[in-house]
Design a protein around this motif. Structure first.
Motif, PDB file in Angstrom:
ATOM      1  N   GLU A 230       0.799  -1.223   0.000  1.00  0.00           N
ATOM      2  CA  GLU A 230       0.000   0.000   0.000  1.00  0.00           C
ATOM      3  C   GLU A 230       0.835   1.277   0.000  1.00  0.00           C
ATOM      4  O   GLU A 230       0.404   2.286  -0.544  1.00  0.00           O
ATOM      5  CB  GLU A 230      -0.971  -0.008   1.176  1.00  0.00           C
ATOM      6  CG  GLU A 230      -2.061  -1.045   1.002  1.00  0.00           C
ATOM      7  CD  GLU A 230      -2.984  -1.182   2.191  1.00  0.00           C
ATOM      8  OE1 GLU A 230      -2.696  -0.593   3.264  1.00  0.00           O
ATOM      9  OE2 GLU A 230      -3.998  -1.885   2.058  1.00  0.00           O
ATOM     10  N   CYS A 231       2.011   1.255   0.593  1.00  0.00           N
ATOM     11  CA  CYS A 231       2.836   2.473   0.643  1.00  0.00           C
ATOM     12  C   CYS A 231       3.764   2.574  -0.566  1.00  0.00           C
ATOM     13  O   CYS A 231       4.522   3.537  -0.682  1.00  0.00           O
ATOM     14  CB  CYS A 231       3.633   2.536   1.938  1.00  0.00           C
ATOM     15  SG  CYS A 231       5.024   1.390   2.045  1.00  0.00           S
TER      16      CYS A 231
ATOM     17  N   CYS B 224       4.309   0.922   5.826  1.00  0.00           N
ATOM     18  CA  CYS B 224       3.200   0.026   6.152  1.00  0.00           C
ATOM     19  C   CYS B 224       3.808  -1.368   6.292  1.00  0.00           C
ATOM     20  O   CYS B 224       5.010  -1.521   6.198  1.00  0.00           O
ATOM     21  CB  CYS B 224       2.116   0.076   5.067  1.00  0.00           C
ATOM     22  SG  CYS B 224       2.542  -0.716   3.502  1.00  0.00           S
TER      23      CYS B 224
ATOM     24  N   THR C  32       2.260  -4.085   4.532  1.00  0.00           N
ATOM     25  CA  THR C  32       1.416  -4.876   3.641  1.00  0.00           C
ATOM     26  C   THR C  32       2.187  -5.573   2.522  1.00  0.00           C
ATOM     27  O   THR C  32       1.582  -6.044   1.560  1.00  0.00           O
ATOM     28  CB  THR C  32       0.287  -4.006   3.052  1.00  0.00           C
ATOM     29  OG1 THR C  32       0.859  -2.949   2.291  1.00  0.00           O
ATOM     30  CG2 THR C  32      -0.614  -3.465   4.156  1.00  0.00           C
TER      31      THR C  32
END
Length: 107
Positions: A39-40, A46, A48
């Motif tokens: 996501e980042c 993050c 993820t």
């Protein structure tokens, strides 16, 4: 090119080829590996892109830096021996053949 094998939670294997200098997360994204949300976008902000490194490969990777270790606190089902953020692993020729497992869910 460097070949990395990602094992999905269902056991399916996805072979990805990447140029040296890309991150493991970029290789996963380029190969459309499901479960690597990133996501980042690789900014290490993050968790993820969490993966489990095959135990045969853990010693071949540089140690996780403090920021990565801190972010792993937000990942789901962390394994202290094999969990890493794929955005923090730069692929080198020495990592050709690397095997990683994608967690069932990201945090």
């Amino acid at each position: 090119m460097i070949t990395v094998t990602f094992t999905a939670p269902d056991g399916a294997e996805i072979a990805a080829s990447a140029r040296p200098g890309l991150t493991l997360m970029e290789a996963a994204r380029d190969a459309c590996v499901p479960g690597i949300l990133a996501e980042c976008g690789g900014a290490c902000s993050c968790s993820t892109c969490h993966v489990y490194i095959d135990p045969a490969w853990t010693a071949k990777l540089p140690e996780a830096e403090e920021m990565e270790v801190d972010l792993l606190d937000f990942a789901v089902e962390v394994d202290p021996e094999t969990s890493r953020l794929s955005c923090q692993i730069t692929l080198t020729p020495e990592l050709d053949g690397l095997r990683v497992r994608v967690p069932a869910r990201q945090g």
